[in-house]
Write an enzyme that holds these catalytic residues in place. Sequence first.
Site, PDB file in Angstrom:
ATOM      1  N   SER A 428      12.618  -8.712  -4.708  1.00  0.00           N
ATOM      2  CA  SER A 428      11.096  -7.442  -5.153  1.00  0.00           C
ATOM      3  C   SER A 428      11.985  -6.614  -6.561  1.00  0.00           C
ATOM      4  O   SER A 428      12.701  -6.840  -7.086  1.00  0.00           O
ATOM      5  CB  SER A 428      11.365  -6.246  -4.003  1.00  0.00           C
ATOM      6  OG  SER A 428      10.865  -6.915  -3.033  1.00  0.00           O
ATOM      7  N   ALA A 429      10.806  -5.716  -7.181  1.00  0.00           N
ATOM      8  CA  ALA A 429      10.730  -5.271  -7.960  1.00  0.00           C
ATOM      9  C   ALA A 429      12.184  -4.075  -7.850  1.00  0.00           C
ATOM     10  O   ALA A 429      12.558  -3.528  -7.286  1.00  0.00           O
ATOM     11  CB  ALA A 429      10.057  -4.426  -8.825  1.00  0.00           C
TER      12      ALA A 429
END
Length: 779
Positions: A428-429
């Site tokens: 994920s970011a």
Amino acid sequence: MTAVPRKQAWQDHYAEGKGFRQVGQVERALLAEYTPVPDGGGQALDVGCGTGELAVTLAEMGYTVDAVDYAEEALIRARSDDAEVSTVRWWCLDVERDPLPEASGDEERGYDLITLRLSIAFISSRTAVLRSLGAQLRPGGAIVIITPLAKSTPAERRNIALDEDELDLLAEGFGEVSRFDAEGLAVLVLRAPDGKVLVVERGRPAPQAVFGASAVVTDTEGRVLLGRSTRGMWELPAGGVEIGEPAQAAAVRELAEETGLTAKVADAHVVTVLHDDREDVRRIAAVVRITAWDGELALREADMFMRWEWFPLHTLSSLGKLFAPSALALNEVWPGVVPRAPEARSYPCAAPYGPVSGEPAEAVRLREQMTESVIRGGWAPSPRVQAALRAVPRHRFLPEAPLATAYDDEIAVATVREDSGAVVSSVSAPWLQADMAEQLSLEPGMQVLEVGSGGYNAELLANIVGDRGRVVSVDLDPFVVRRAKRLCAEAGSGRVTAVLGDGGLGAPGHVPPGGFDAMIITHTATDITPAWREQLAEGGRLVVPLDVGGYTRSITLVRRGDVLHGLHWTYCGFVRDRGGSARTVPTSALAGGEVTVRWELGTACNTSGLEESLRGERYELSTGLVVPGKFNFETLQVLAATTLPGYCRLTVPSGSELVAQEDAAAIVADGSLAYLTHVQISDGPEPADRRSEFRIHAYGPAGPELASRFAACVRTWDREIRESGYPSLSVHPAGTPADRLPPGDLVDTPACRMVFGWPGRVPAPRPEGETGTVTVAGV
């Protein structure tokens, strides 16, 4: 262009006033003919520019030029001699290690022309460099290499020239190759990089080579060593295991015999033993990870290898021809780093090793830059999370990604896809991972469950909980679990336990006394499974990306007895759940497939009469709500999903005349539908200056009534909820009697009863016998 002594030698070379052969007329003519400046101007990169003569030539042709060299003395002369040339930017950097110059202003990233004149012979990892440079070409762009030939160069100066085999190797991986002569210099024009790796075999193995060992070695920058064999493919140092010889010793011996590098057997670790069949021979190979070595790289077996190079891991996917056993070995150490590799049976060895050191200085810089950006965004206020972001080498859990991609603070990076291309695992970011870690409120020594493995996020949590803490990471995909184990072995803390299983069941057999102190779910969930509540300690926090009517929000829940209470909401997106709690979204196709109705809560409503209604007149109703161009209405989406009976979402192709919104929240009842859209009513120079109005479009006999109901929802949101944020939320076990639930809008799922308490809203009453306002179907 790599070793410090060589760099100093070039500094001295230029400081003494020396240079290189002048750019000849034939070279100029070839460049003008085969690499003309594109209409509107072009961007060029001159690698190993020296004192800048070629860079100035390109500028005279009309290019804007980035001229790079790692010898500052050369650039001092270039800046002085060519100060009046305004279209050349001079950069001191090492193209093997440093990032290329950033684009200036609104300039598009990439180059129309990249030149390497009289410099390619001095680049030790030239294949990897060319793959990286090829990725920087704009469509139709070219790399031009100008180099002396070995056959016409005196023996004492052979180090400045390339032979024919080396020229052929440079051209590999490019779809269009042209070669010219420029007064004794070879000129290669390379276009259309294919960016692929082709895993290849050679003939039937010799009997003595049936049991072999491959040595996987990385340098201080984390680059892996591969040799270009005389068979025309890249290979790991490898060879047969002699009678009575351990595989570790064989790998160390082969490394020394082939490359000149020496290692201790104690630093050689068998990762796995591979078994596959080649023709009529059963091939057995030990994959040996060598974690420390000494010596200088040398070509010891010139009859078998042309050269040895260090490759950044992300370049392996565009390497060209790679020997199949080497591809298999590389994928055992870094699963997935070589795409489309053949299958083999693997027998992993349990003996632990690592972590293995090695990363480029650029990774350290980018990690700090990423961390500062996340902190500025307000996503990592605590010192512990900030320290973890700075410490954990994110790029080492994304070996297939370039450094700039791995450390982009705004993007998620897909790591595993289905054959259809759908993403099933990702990292994920960074901002979202930081936010979710913050919401867990972790302390040193805590025990944490992560559902959905990958490696990096687990190590981030392990760094926060410290030496006395532990993270259990569960995933149902064997490849994802194997990848997490391997990457954590390479770069982890030793405090992450990767477990194969359905994360919806938690981690049976790994639950600490009293339960996990915290849980984090890293896939979109449509339900809160009983195991998550039961395995969470009293007062512990669960952070879960919850799908509410097709809208995903990361919600922080704290356990109080059998009830989970919501504390925090964050807008987000995650890969879908694939476990036993996953829910299939029913769909209905209307208007010949132009309109797709998605019943995101799991239960399809009756669509009878909708086909005829969509052929009728569209009814429109203004909500009276006008908003600026940049406006957040994420709570309105969740409000509609949790309070409007008959809620669904409509999907249509771009430009549809039936539905003005490509993805619209809607309600359906009595052969009619109504959906929410917004229409721009005024323009402005900036997005914030523009204005849009929320409107309801409806079809069918009950359309006006449905439109009125939806408009009332929007007005309630504007009046009571818009500035208040998300609702209170309590999650109760399925079967909890209605009289034991707090007031609010009720959403039932197979495993729980969720009560949403929207500010200022009076929920519909719950008649005796009804289970709630909205029911979510199971699988």
